[in-house]
Write a protein that holds these residues in place. Structure first.
Motif, PDB file in Angstrom:
ATOM      1  N   ALA A  96      -2.631  14.744  18.113  1.00 24.72           N
ATOM      2  CA  ALA A  96      -1.662  15.084  17.074  1.00 24.72           C
ATOM      3  C   ALA A  96      -0.352  15.456  17.765  1.00 24.72           C
ATOM      4  O   ALA A  96      -0.311  16.429  18.510  1.00 24.72           O
ATOM      5  CB  ALA A  96      -2.168  16.240  16.222  1.00 24.72           C
ATOM      6  N   ASN A  97       0.685  14.657  17.552  1.00 25.36           N
ATOM      7  CA  ASN A  97       1.996  14.948  18.122  1.00 25.36           C
ATOM      8  C   ASN A  97       2.743  15.857  17.158  1.00 25.36           C
ATOM      9  O   ASN A  97       2.914  15.525  15.995  1.00 25.36           O
ATOM     10  CB  ASN A  97       2.796  13.666  18.354  1.00 25.36           C
TER      11      ASN A  97
ATOM     12  N   GLN B 123      -6.434  21.094  21.230  1.00 24.61           N
ATOM     13  CA  GLN B 123      -5.900  21.802  22.387  1.00 24.61           C
ATOM     14  C   GLN B 123      -4.571  21.179  22.811  1.00 24.61           C
ATOM     15  O   GLN B 123      -4.427  19.955  22.835  1.00 24.61           O
ATOM     16  CB  GLN B 123      -6.886  21.742  23.547  1.00 24.61           C
ATOM     17  N   LEU B 124      -3.619  22.043  23.149  1.00 19.75           N
ATOM     18  CA  LEU B 124      -2.327  21.576  23.627  1.00 19.75           C
ATOM     19  C   LEU B 124      -2.516  20.930  24.998  1.00 19.75           C
ATOM     20  O   LEU B 124      -3.075  21.541  25.905  1.00 19.75           O
ATOM     21  CB  LEU B 124      -1.340  22.749  23.734  1.00 19.75           C
ATOM     22  N   ILE B 125      -2.058  19.677  25.140  1.00 14.20           N
ATOM     23  CA  ILE B 125      -2.216  18.990  26.428  1.00 14.20           C
ATOM     24  C   ILE B 125      -0.885  18.642  27.084  1.00 14.20           C
ATOM     25  O   ILE B 125      -0.855  18.375  28.279  1.00 14.20           O
ATOM     26  CB  ILE B 125      -3.086  17.715  26.313  1.00 14.20           C
ATOM     27  N   GLN B 126       0.214  18.627  26.315  1.00 12.23           N
ATOM     28  CA  GLN B 126       1.501  18.302  26.928  1.00 12.23           C
ATOM     29  C   GLN B 126       2.657  18.613  25.991  1.00 12.23           C
ATOM     30  O   GLN B 126       2.481  18.696  24.787  1.00 12.23           O
ATOM     31  CB  GLN B 126       1.579  16.826  27.310  1.00 12.23           C
TER      32      GLN B 126
ATOM     33  N   ASN C 200       8.009  23.007  15.163  1.00 11.95           N
ATOM     34  CA  ASN C 200       7.146  23.118  13.993  1.00 11.95           C
ATOM     35  C   ASN C 200       6.000  24.088  14.289  1.00 11.95           C
ATOM     36  O   ASN C 200       4.868  23.693  14.571  1.00 11.95           O
ATOM     37  CB  ASN C 200       6.625  21.729  13.603  1.00 11.95           C
ATOM     38  N   LYS C 201       6.304  25.361  14.226  1.00 18.06           N
ATOM     39  CA  LYS C 201       5.324  26.410  14.571  1.00 18.06           C
ATOM     40  C   LYS C 201       4.104  26.392  13.653  1.00 18.06           C
ATOM     41  O   LYS C 201       2.986  26.632  14.104  1.00 18.06           O
ATOM     42  CB  LYS C 201       5.982  27.793  14.533  1.00 18.06           C
TER      43      LYS C 201
ATOM     44  N   PHE D  99      -1.647  25.428  13.026  1.00 24.54           N
ATOM     45  CA  PHE D  99      -2.665  24.730  12.249  1.00 24.54           C
ATOM     46  C   PHE D  99      -3.635  23.959  13.154  1.00 24.54           C
ATOM     47  O   PHE D  99      -4.847  24.088  13.043  1.00 24.54           O
ATOM     48  CB  PHE D  99      -1.982  23.785  11.252  1.00 24.54           C
ATOM     49  N   PHE D 100      -3.081  23.139  14.068  1.00 24.15           N
ATOM     50  CA  PHE D 100      -3.945  22.335  14.929  1.00 24.15           C
ATOM     51  C   PHE D 100      -4.736  23.205  15.905  1.00 24.15           C
ATOM     52  O   PHE D 100      -5.906  22.937  16.181  1.00 24.15           O
ATOM     53  CB  PHE D 100      -3.154  21.236  15.639  1.00 24.15           C
ATOM     54  N   LYS D 101      -4.133  24.255  16.420  1.00 25.78           N
ATOM     55  CA  LYS D 101      -4.864  25.177  17.300  1.00 25.78           C
ATOM     56  C   LYS D 101      -6.031  25.819  16.546  1.00 25.78           C
ATOM     57  O   LYS D 101      -7.126  25.956  17.092  1.00 25.78           O
ATOM     58  CB  LYS D 101      -3.938  26.258  17.854  1.00 25.78           C
ATOM     59  N   GLU D 102      -5.799  26.209  15.307  1.00 25.05           N
ATOM     60  CA  GLU D 102      -6.861  26.826  14.494  1.00 25.05           C
ATOM     61  C   GLU D 102      -8.010  25.867  14.223  1.00 25.05           C
ATOM     62  O   GLU D 102      -9.121  26.302  13.928  1.00 25.05           O
ATOM     63  CB  GLU D 102      -6.290  27.322  13.156  1.00 25.05           C
TER      64      GLU D 102
END
Length: 138
Positions: A105-106, A124-127, A111-112, A117-120
């Motif tokens: 998901a880019n 996982q943040l990769i870049q 867009n906090k 949302f995606f972390k919840e």
């Protein structure tokens, strides 16, 4: 509340354009400026994504979701239909219809809400990606 996904057709051009117009330009990573309707139509008809759906809630179009050819998920729901308890349902439906080993998901770092949302939901943040466009090179 029933959420379903239906494949994008020519009949969805106006809805998709309305959806694009409603997006916050500061949080958008796919468009630097709003395309004309003609440009938009050409893009949609080019079938740019592996899968692209209109999200329906109780038979009403509320947003769209796509899966790119690189397994990137993109979703936008009209503001008046955003509810945190429903937002992940379209993504679950997309993943159930289109099983993959991984999904991306880019999200714009501005867009906090989307980052949270995606972390919840266990993404996982990769870049962070940087861009240098021709108009900035002197």
């Amino acid at each position: 509340m029933t959420i379903i996904l239906k494949s994008v057709t020519k009949n969805d051009l106006n809805f998709l354009y309305k959806l694009l117009e409603s997006r916050n330009p500061n949080q958008n990573i796919s468009h630097k400026k709003m395309p004309t309707f003609s440009q938009h139509k050409k893009f949609v008809l080019s079938k740019p994504y592996s899968k692209w759906y209109i999200i329906y809630q109780n038979s009403v179009k509320i947003g769209s979701i796509y899966l790119s050819k690189q397994n990137e998920i993109g979703m936008f729901i009209l503001k008046k239909y955003k509810k945190s308890n429903m937002d992940f349902k379209p993504i679950q439906l997309l993943m159930n219809k289109n099983p993959r080993k991984r999904y991306l998901a880019n999200v714009s770092i501005k867009n906090k809400k989307s980052m949270k949302f995606f972390k919840e939901h266990k993404f996982q943040l990769i870049q962070h990606t940087f861009e240098l466009s021709k108009e900035l090179i002197k």
